[in-house]
Design a protein around this motif. Structure first.
Motif, PDB file in Angstrom:
ATOM      1  N   ALA A  48       0.950  -1.271  -0.045  1.00  0.00           N
ATOM      2  CA  ALA A  48       0.059  -0.100   0.082  1.00  0.00           C
ATOM      3  C   ALA A  48       0.858   1.336  -0.068  1.00  0.00           C
ATOM      4  CB  ALA A  48      -0.853   0.142   1.438  1.00  0.00           C
ATOM      5  N   ASN A  49       0.429   2.203  -0.596  1.00  0.00           N
ATOM      6  CA  ASN A  49       0.983   3.513  -0.412  1.00  0.00           C
ATOM      7  C   ASN A  49       0.689   4.200   0.970  1.00  0.00           C
ATOM      8  OD1 ASN A  49      -1.960   3.751  -1.434  1.00  0.00           O
ATOM      9  ND2 ASN A  49      -1.510   5.994  -1.062  1.00  0.00           N
ATOM     10  N   PRO A  50       1.667   5.179   1.422  1.00  0.00           N
ATOM     11  CA  PRO A  50       1.582   5.832   2.693  1.00  0.00           C
ATOM     12  C   PRO A  50       0.806   6.909   2.712  1.00  0.00           C
ATOM     13  CG  PRO A  50       3.597   6.540   1.627  1.00  0.00           C
ATOM     14  CD  PRO A  50       2.697   5.797   0.652  1.00  0.00           C
TER      15      PRO A  50
ATOM     16  N   MET B   1       5.008  -0.918   3.073  1.00  0.00           N
ATOM     17  CA  MET B   1       4.843   0.313   2.274  1.00  0.00           C
ATOM     18  C   MET B   1       6.232   0.835   1.978  1.00  0.00           C
ATOM     19  SD  MET B   1       2.523   1.691   5.715  1.00  0.00           S
ATOM     20  CE  MET B   1       3.163   3.700   5.128  1.00  0.00           C
ATOM     21  N   ALA B   2       6.498   1.628   1.093  1.00  0.00           N
ATOM     22  CA  ALA B   2       7.797   2.021   0.471  1.00  0.00           C
ATOM     23  C   ALA B   2       7.973   3.090   1.477  1.00  0.00           C
ATOM     24  CB  ALA B   2       7.780   2.526  -0.821  1.00  0.00           C
ATOM     25  N   VAL B   3       9.602   3.027   1.782  1.00  0.00           N
ATOM     26  CA  VAL B   3      10.218   4.257   2.444  1.00  0.00           C
ATOM     27  C   VAL B   3      10.003   5.429   1.491  1.00  0.00           C
ATOM     28  CG1 VAL B   3      11.529   2.764   3.732  1.00  0.00           C
ATOM     29  CG2 VAL B   3      12.494   3.754   1.763  1.00  0.00           C
ATOM     30  N   PRO B   4      10.176   6.596   2.038  1.00  0.00           N
ATOM     31  CA  PRO B   4       9.893   7.717   1.345  1.00  0.00           C
ATOM     32  C   PRO B   4      10.987   7.924   0.308  1.00  0.00           C
ATOM     33  CG  PRO B   4       9.658   8.571   3.556  1.00  0.00           C
ATOM     34  CD  PRO B   4       9.977   6.998   3.604  1.00  0.00           C
ATOM     35  N   ARG B   5      10.611   7.873  -1.229  1.00  0.00           N
ATOM     36  CA  ARG B   5      11.619   8.230  -2.225  1.00  0.00           C
ATOM     37  C   ARG B   5      12.466   6.969  -2.445  1.00  0.00           C
ATOM     38  NH1 ARG B   5      10.423  13.607  -3.602  1.00  0.00           N
ATOM     39  NH2 ARG B   5      12.104  13.396  -5.293  1.00  0.00           N
ATOM     40  N   LEU B   6      12.326   5.848  -1.783  1.00  0.00           N
ATOM     41  CA  LEU B   6      13.046   4.715  -2.083  1.00  0.00           C
ATOM     42  C   LEU B   6      14.227   5.103  -1.694  1.00  0.00           C
ATOM     43  CD1 LEU B   6      11.406   3.308  -5.406  1.00  0.00           C
ATOM     44  CD2 LEU B   6      11.055   2.472  -3.077  1.00  0.00           C
TER      45      LEU B   6
ATOM     46  N   CYS C 215      14.158  -0.590   1.486  1.00  0.00           N
ATOM     47  CA  CYS C 215      13.447   0.322   0.748  1.00  0.00           C
ATOM     48  C   CYS C 215      11.842  -0.115   1.121  1.00  0.00           C
ATOM     49  CB  CYS C 215      13.631   0.615  -0.557  1.00  0.00           C
ATOM     50  SG  CYS C 215      13.537  -0.656  -1.486  1.00  0.00           S
ATOM     51  N   PHE C 216      11.599  -1.093   1.873  1.00  0.00           N
ATOM     52  CA  PHE C 216      10.111  -1.208   2.234  1.00  0.00           C
ATOM     53  C   PHE C 216      10.062  -1.411   3.679  1.00  0.00           C
ATOM     54  CE2 PHE C 216      10.396  -2.695  -2.131  1.00  0.00           C
ATOM     55  CZ  PHE C 216       9.193  -1.933  -2.595  1.00  0.00           C
ATOM     56  N   LEU C 217       9.018  -0.878   4.323  1.00  0.00           N
ATOM     57  CA  LEU C 217       8.446  -1.223   5.560  1.00  0.00           C
ATOM     58  C   LEU C 217       7.460  -2.075   5.589  1.00  0.00           C
ATOM     59  CD1 LEU C 217       8.187   2.608   6.602  1.00  0.00           C
ATOM     60  CD2 LEU C 217       9.921   0.988   7.531  1.00  0.00           C
ATOM     61  N   LYS C 218       7.814  -3.348   6.489  1.00  0.00           N
ATOM     62  CA  LYS C 218       7.018  -4.296   6.734  1.00  0.00           C
ATOM     63  C   LYS C 218       6.026  -4.333   8.003  1.00  0.00           C
ATOM     64  CE  LYS C 218       6.534  -9.569   7.153  1.00  0.00           C
ATOM     65  NZ  LYS C 218       7.606 -10.572   7.469  1.00  0.00           N
TER      66      LYS C 218
ATOM     67  N   ALA D  59       0.746   2.606  13.888  1.00  0.00           N
ATOM     68  CA  ALA D  59       1.812   1.776  12.923  1.00  0.00           C
ATOM     69  C   ALA D  59       1.370   2.106  11.518  1.00  0.00           C
ATOM     70  CB  ALA D  59       1.518   0.291  13.343  1.00  0.00           C
ATOM     71  N   THR D  60       0.094   2.573  11.192  1.00  0.00           N
ATOM     72  CA  THR D  60      -0.197   2.672   9.901  1.00  0.00           C
ATOM     73  C   THR D  60      -0.198   4.271   9.321  1.00  0.00           C
ATOM     74  OG1 THR D  60      -2.499   2.616  10.768  1.00  0.00           O
ATOM     75  CG2 THR D  60      -1.512   0.823   9.678  1.00  0.00           C
ATOM     76  N   THR D  61       0.351   5.107  10.296  1.00  0.00           N
ATOM     77  CA  THR D  61       0.611   6.444   9.986  1.00  0.00           C
ATOM     78  C   THR D  61       1.938   6.593   9.270  1.00  0.00           C
ATOM     79  OG1 THR D  61       1.817   7.171  12.106  1.00  0.00           O
ATOM     80  CG2 THR D  61      -0.832   7.501  12.012  1.00  0.00           C
ATOM     81  N   VAL D  62       2.294   7.682   8.613  1.00  0.00           N
ATOM     82  CA  VAL D  62       3.446   8.039   7.653  1.00  0.00           C
ATOM     83  C   VAL D  62       4.225   7.937   8.654  1.00  0.00           C
ATOM     84  CG1 VAL D  62       4.811   9.508   6.343  1.00  0.00           C
ATOM     85  CG2 VAL D  62       2.149   9.309   5.875  1.00  0.00           C
ATOM     86  N   SER D  63       4.314   8.599   9.887  1.00  0.00           N
ATOM     87  CA  SER D  63       5.554   8.733  10.758  1.00  0.00           C
ATOM     88  C   SER D  63       5.458   7.404  11.602  1.00  0.00           C
ATOM     89  CB  SER D  63       5.216  10.067  11.685  1.00  0.00           C
ATOM     90  OG  SER D  63       3.980   9.940  12.421  1.00  0.00           O
ATOM     91  N   GLY D  64       4.228   6.928  12.191  1.00  0.00           N
ATOM     92  CA  GLY D  64       4.360   5.786  13.040  1.00  0.00           C
ATOM     93  C   GLY D  64       4.964   4.450  12.219  1.00  0.00           C
TER      94      GLY D  64
END
Length: 269
Positions: free
Chosen positions: A88-90, A110-115, A120-123, A135-140
């Motif tokens: 999913a996108n963030p 989710m991909a980390v910002p700008r790869l 480069c991915f967050l599980k 956990a599902t927020t951009v910062s969290g």
């Protein structure tokens, strides 16, 4: 309504180019058209009162009134029910999608910002997390998620993308940076997605456009377009088969470590 099925090169694909350069092979006309569509949709969401935090909607995947309802509608579909792993996108409008996925026991990537990192991915593993909302927020996500390289990603059953605008034929317009298409291309190169992997997006009805959207060979089309009111299933198109190295400028290779490593791996084979 509905857009052209013609596929030709433009700005928003795996080139990673922005509107100023319009990709390696695109045209200024196509870039101008996409810019004008973005501005029109952003303006309309704001002026109609349908945009939601964060404000302004401009320059981002815009959040919208009814994002929760769109997520609920997406969850009614067999592709969602069958999926155990979702990429999913963030962005804010897909926050309800990510939270629902975890609550239903699905793993979310989710991909980390700008790869910008080799990992480069967050599980987000629902069995390992205690606070799904955080956990599902951009910062969290960066705090609670496990950062992994693409080789550590499980096979993806469903992709959920954020969009600025989508045509009824499935042509997607993003922010113009090309990262969503590039993330797909990386996963496709690693056989973590294939032509059968459904790509979905949740949008406001006002983001559904009549304009034909020029689709390049590197652009990912939407198989499932979900608004709070309805679902569209555009006719199937061929999806990109992987990274188009000829369209990636040297500066993009330098900015994204995983691309450099994949390029070196292919060069040695």
């Amino acid at each position: 309504m509905g857009g052209s099925n013609e596929r030709r090169s433009d700005t928003d694909g795996a080139t990673g180019a922005n509107d100023a350069t319009d990709g390696a092979t695109g045209t200024d006309d196509v870039a101008t058209d996409k810019r004008s569509v973005r501005e029109r949709v952003w303006d309309d969401l704001e002026e109609s009162g349908q945009a939601r935090f964060p404000f302004p909607p401009h320059g981002r995947i815009p959040n919208f009134a009814g994002a929760d309802e769109a997520a609920d509608r997406l969850a009614d579909h067999p592709e969602w029910r069958a999926a155990t792993t979702i990429k999913a996108n963030p962005d804010a409008p897909q926050l309800p999608v990510r939270r629902r996925a975890l609550r239903e026991g699905k793993t979310v990537y989710m991909a980390v910002p700008r790869l910008a990192d080799e990992q480069c991915f967050l599980k987000l593993d629902p069995d390992e997390l205690e606070d799904y909302d955080a956990a599902t927020t951009v910062s969290g996500s960066s705090t609670h998620g496990e950062q992994v390289g693409p080789e550590a990603v499980d096979r993806v059953d469903l992709i959920v993308s954020g969009s600025v605008a989508v045509s009824e034929s499935g042509g997607r317009i993003g922010k113009g940076e090309g990262y969503s298409d590039l993330e797909y291309a990386i996963l496709r190169d690693l056989d973590l997605v294939d032509e059968t992997t459904t790509v979905a997006t949740t949008i406001h009805e006002r983001q559904l456009i009549d304009d034909p959207v020029s689709i390049g060979d590197h652009d990912v089309s939407m198989d499932l377009v979900v608004t709070p009111e309805r679902t569209l299933r555009p006719a199937n198109r061929d999806q990109p088969t992987g990274i188009d190295w000829d369209l990636l400028p040297d500066e993009r290779l330098a900015e994204i470590p995983v691309l450099k490593r994949l390029r070196e791996r292919y060069s040695n084979n």
